[in-house]
Design a protein around this motif. Structure first.
Motif, short mmCIF file in Angstrom:
data_model
loop_
_atom_site.label_atom_id
_atom_site.label_comp_id
_atom_site.label_asym_id
_atom_site.label_seq_id
_atom_site.Cartn_x
_atom_site.Cartn_y
_atom_site.Cartn_z
N GLU A 189 81.53 37.38 140.74
CA GLU A 189 82.36 38.48 141.25
C GLU A 189 82.08 39.77 140.49
N ALA A 190 81.85 39.68 139.18
CA ALA A 190 81.54 40.88 138.40
C ALA A 190 80.27 41.53 138.91
N VAL A 191 79.27 40.70 139.22
CA VAL A 191 77.99 41.22 139.71
C VAL A 191 78.16 41.80 141.12
N ILE A 245 81.72 43.48 131.86
CA ILE A 245 80.44 43.53 132.57
C ILE A 245 80.46 44.65 133.60
N PHE A 246 81.53 44.71 134.39
CA PHE A 246 81.63 45.73 135.43
C PHE A 246 81.68 47.13 134.82
N PHE A 267 89.04 38.70 138.18
CA PHE A 267 87.86 38.55 139.04
C PHE A 267 87.92 37.15 139.66
N TYR A 268 88.74 37.00 140.66
CA TYR A 268 89.02 35.70 141.26
C TYR A 268 88.01 35.36 142.35
N SER A 295 87.99 36.17 147.66
CA SER A 295 87.07 36.79 146.70
C SER A 295 87.56 38.18 146.36
N ALA A 296 87.53 38.51 145.09
CA ALA A 296 87.92 39.86 144.66
C ALA A 296 87.04 40.91 145.32
N THR A 297 85.73 40.67 145.35
CA THR A 297 84.81 41.65 145.92
C THR A 297 85.06 41.85 147.40
N ARG A 298 85.26 40.77 148.13
CA ARG A 298 85.52 40.88 149.57
C ARG A 298 86.81 41.67 149.83
#
Length: 728
Positions: free
Chosen positions: A425-427, A479-480, A375-376, A391-394
């Motif tokens: 990032e987890a959130v 968490i995820f 989760f970078y 970003s991992a999410t992006r």
């Protein structure tokens, strides 16, 4: 003492913290006897202030004689965890230090740590000399001796004679591995003598900062398993790994003998765009700018060479190198490269598609897979420009958009061996799959609980979802996976996760004195414990999958439960959250379909057998030194590989690209051909993955069952709460 804690929370899982003194950091070389510096004395006091204060540490411990003995034990384990150097006499000699470690840390008078290290260094020299002397003789491999390699719980050796016996068996095992790989005695002697000499040189090259970091980690790990001290250099490397970027030339380096060799050119980086350097080239000198003097780096530690090569964006560095195709005495070449920001794309999220053929009247299914190693997030980049940062999410948001455009049926998030990373990032990643709501609860040391929630309306993927985990999935991964499970948003498949339920912050020790340049390093400090929205902690217990695969690693060997000072499991109140689905009524059907399929799945059968065999061997904690036994086992494995590859061809399965290159060659990573070893590493990523394919098949089963059984679908997925539909 007053320190400002950075706002960025990390859930990085230090599965292997820098225990050994092979950790790299800046500092003066050790000319025989190491000694602490003034900055280290100050740093020691700063770290003590952090770890003993409940305003910062989640579970502070008084630095008293009891903790001192724990630090003493952990420091010895860091130096000699295999109990191959110290004897009982050495440990007895160190006895007075057991209750002096606390005083040393508080006062900054670190002599005890360096005195112990001086003896360690001397013992390494003695042991290596003994090992090299053993190579002059021949060994008998016809007896019943065995090498018991797991010595963590073994008692300290009574004397040097007992250590002689331990080392003889270790050397015999090294020799036998090379002999079984087809090496002749003279070649074996040369290889092993060089190997042991290299280890001796590595220890001789250790710096004062290395000793200090290892000692302070003995203290930090006594507080809890995930609190670590980083020197300025290791802190820089940690932050670069989290951001997936650095400023340099874009080349992966590896030391081999006295030279630093290019293992891989990073695609798209400055070295790649320049076009002159290639894998296998050996760097012999480095110069700064267009005209700075060339500094010979032959024999340097790799981290020191890296420090010379890295630098600010748009600055230039000159490299003198020996081309890969030339011998070590070949003609030198030179290249000038302008440094740039390099993105470490190999460690970023990646997508692939698994196509499942039509079976028993069910249509063909295309399942998208997102493989996420960590989760970078580029924290500094986000501060500079919140609209453009790594970003991992992006990255995953873009992959999901492409899946939607391609008409993918479902998505598997592959979090195997993902050890964690950024809490944010987890959130935010969870927010790509739920339409607003709490994701994780965070309890601080004072007991205050805050809820971290996804506040952005809408989802990036509203279709079928599964999360694939194993024992190496930890922290942010938990968490995820836990949130997806608690929301009933998707299936969790695989193994129970690691069980790390704590939150860490990076605390910059230079923030308090306001130093212009890094001097004191950073502490990755446990500041809180996280809980799922349903109230339970992942601590110790991890996230238990809905559909379980055979356990590959025993919980007694790996995971949070193996730490003797890990926080206990506990529970707090749940927070209200949407229940998108309840998969419990569906699981028996999915289990039955899964069992029936893997019963005839050759690759899954092979994997299950390999796991079983591995666990049996690992439980023994020794290997035989009988050549006939080892050769028979090697031949059996070779025959099995060939049979499986032949069966793959017959059954029309994808071939294993490493089937002909899987035998133990007896060599270490720095003893192999670097270019070939890097290529072999790339091929390993292309090996058949029956677990991933089966996860996709389970998700496809869920889609098909719910699409055809309306009664069951109504039980599992109430349409009024689902962001999307799992049915056709």
């Amino acid at each position: 003492m007053k320190l400002k804690t950075p706002a960025v929370a990390l859930l990085s899982l230090a599965l292997v913290v820098p225990l050994a003194l092979l950790a790299r950091a800046d500092g003066d070389a050790l000319p025989g006897t190491a000694a602490p510096t003034a900055d280290q004395a100050t740093t020691s006091k700063l770290v003590y202030g952090l770890l003993s204060d409940s305003r910062y540490a989640y579970r502070p411990r008084a630095l008293d004689d009891a903790l001192s003995q724990d630090i003493f034990k952990r420091y010895l384990e860091a130096l000699d965890g295999g109990k191959q150097y110290f004897t009982v006499a050495d440990i007895d000699k160190f006895g007075p230090y057991k209750t002096q470690m606390d005083d040393a840390i508080r006062s900054g008078e670190l002599t005890p740590a360096y005195d112990i290290f001086a003896v360690y260094k001397q013992r390494v020299g003695e042991r290596i000399a003994h090992a090299r002397a053993l190579l002059k003789q021949d060994f008998d491999f016809s007896g019943s001796e065995r090498w018991e390699y797991d010595r963590e719980k073994a008692p300290w050796a009574a004397d040097t004679q007992e250590l002689d016996g331990v080392w003889k068996k270790s050397v015999m095992n090294d020799w036998l591995r090379l002999k079984l790989a087809g090496k002749q005695p003279d070649e074996i002697r040369k290889t092993l003598d060089k190997r042991y000499a290299t280890y001796q040189r590595t220890v001789n090259e250790l710096k004062s900062e290395d000793v200090f970091q290892t000692f302070l980690n003995g203290y930090s790990s006594a507080i809890d398993p995930h609190t670590d001290y980083f020197t300025p250099k290791t802190a820089e490397n940690f932050n670069q790994a989290m951001s997936l970027s650095l400023e340099g030339i874009g080349a992966q380096l590896q030391r081999q003998d006295d030279l630093v060799v290019i293992r891989e050119i990073i695609p798209g980086g400055p070295a790649d765009m320049n076009g002159k350097l290639k894998a296998g080239d050996r760097i012999v000198a480095v110069g700064q700018g267009k005209s700075g003097p060339m500094t010979d780096v032959i024999g340097w530690r790799i981290d020191d060479v890296v420090t010379q090569i890295r630098g600010k964006k748009d600055t230039q560095v000159r490299l003198e190198y020996i081309p890969a195709e030339s011998g070590v005495d070949g003609k030198h070449a030179q290249v000038t490269i302008t440094r740039q920001k390099v993105k470490l794309e190999e460690q970023a999220a990646k997508a692939e598609t698994i196509t499942l053929p039509a079976v028993d009247g069910q249509p063909e299914r295309r399942i998208g897979v997102v493989k996420l190693p960590a989760f970078y997030q580029d924290f500094e980049g986000r501060r500079r420009n919140p609209n453009d940062y790594t970003s991992a999410t992006r990255d995953i948001g873009k992959l999901l958009a492409q899946f939607k455009a391609d008409g993918i049926s479902g998505v598997v998030m592959d979090l195997r061996n993902n050890g964690g990373g950024s809490l944010d990032e987890a959130v935010e990643l969870t927010g790509l799959f739920i339409d607003k709501g709490p994701v994780v609860q965070v309890r601080e040391s004072g007991g205050r609980v805050t809820v971290n929630a996804d506040t952005k309306p809408g989802v990036a993927w509203d279709g079928p979802l599964a999360v694939l985990t194993n024992r190496g999935s930890a922290s942010a991964s938990e968490i995820f996976a836990g949130a997806i499970q608690d929301y009933g948003r998707g299936l969790v498949i695989g193994e129970t996760t690691f069980g790390k339920g704590t939150v860490q912050n990076m605390v910059d020790l230079d923030r308090w004195p306001a130093n212009e340049a890094p001097r004191f390093g950073q502490v990755k400090l446990t500041i809180a414990q996280f809980f799922r929205v349903a109230g339970g902690s992942t601590q110790h217990k991890g996230v238990v999958p809905d559909i379980a695969f055979p356990v590959s690693v025993d919980a007694t060997e790996y995971g949070e439960s193996t730490y003797d000072n890990a926080l206990p499991w506990t529970k707090i109140a749940a927070v209200p959250h949407t229940q998108y689905g309840n998969f419990a009524p569906l699981l028996p059907r999915l289990e039955a379909l899964h069992a029936a399929r893997v019963a005839t799945d050759k690759e899954f059968e092979w994997w299950s057998k390999d796991v079983s065999d591995f666990r049996i061997e690992a439980a023994k904690k020794y290997v035989s030194l009988n050549e006939a036994e080892r050769r028979a086992e090697r031949d059996k494995q070779e025959t099995q590989r060939k049979q499986r590859q032949a069966e793959r061809k017959t059954l029309g399965l994808a071939l294993d690209p490493l089937a002909d290159d899987a035998a133990d060659d007896g060599l270490g990573a720095n003893e192999r051909d670097i270019v070939k070893d890097a290529a072999r590493e790339k091929l390993a990523d292309k090996r058949p993955d029956p677990l991933l394919r089966e996860s996709a098949a389970i998700l496809a089963d869920a889609i098909d069952v719910l699409g055809h059984d309306r009664t069951l679908s109504a039980q599992v997925l109430p349409e009024s709460t689902m962001p999307g539909s799992w049915s056709d």
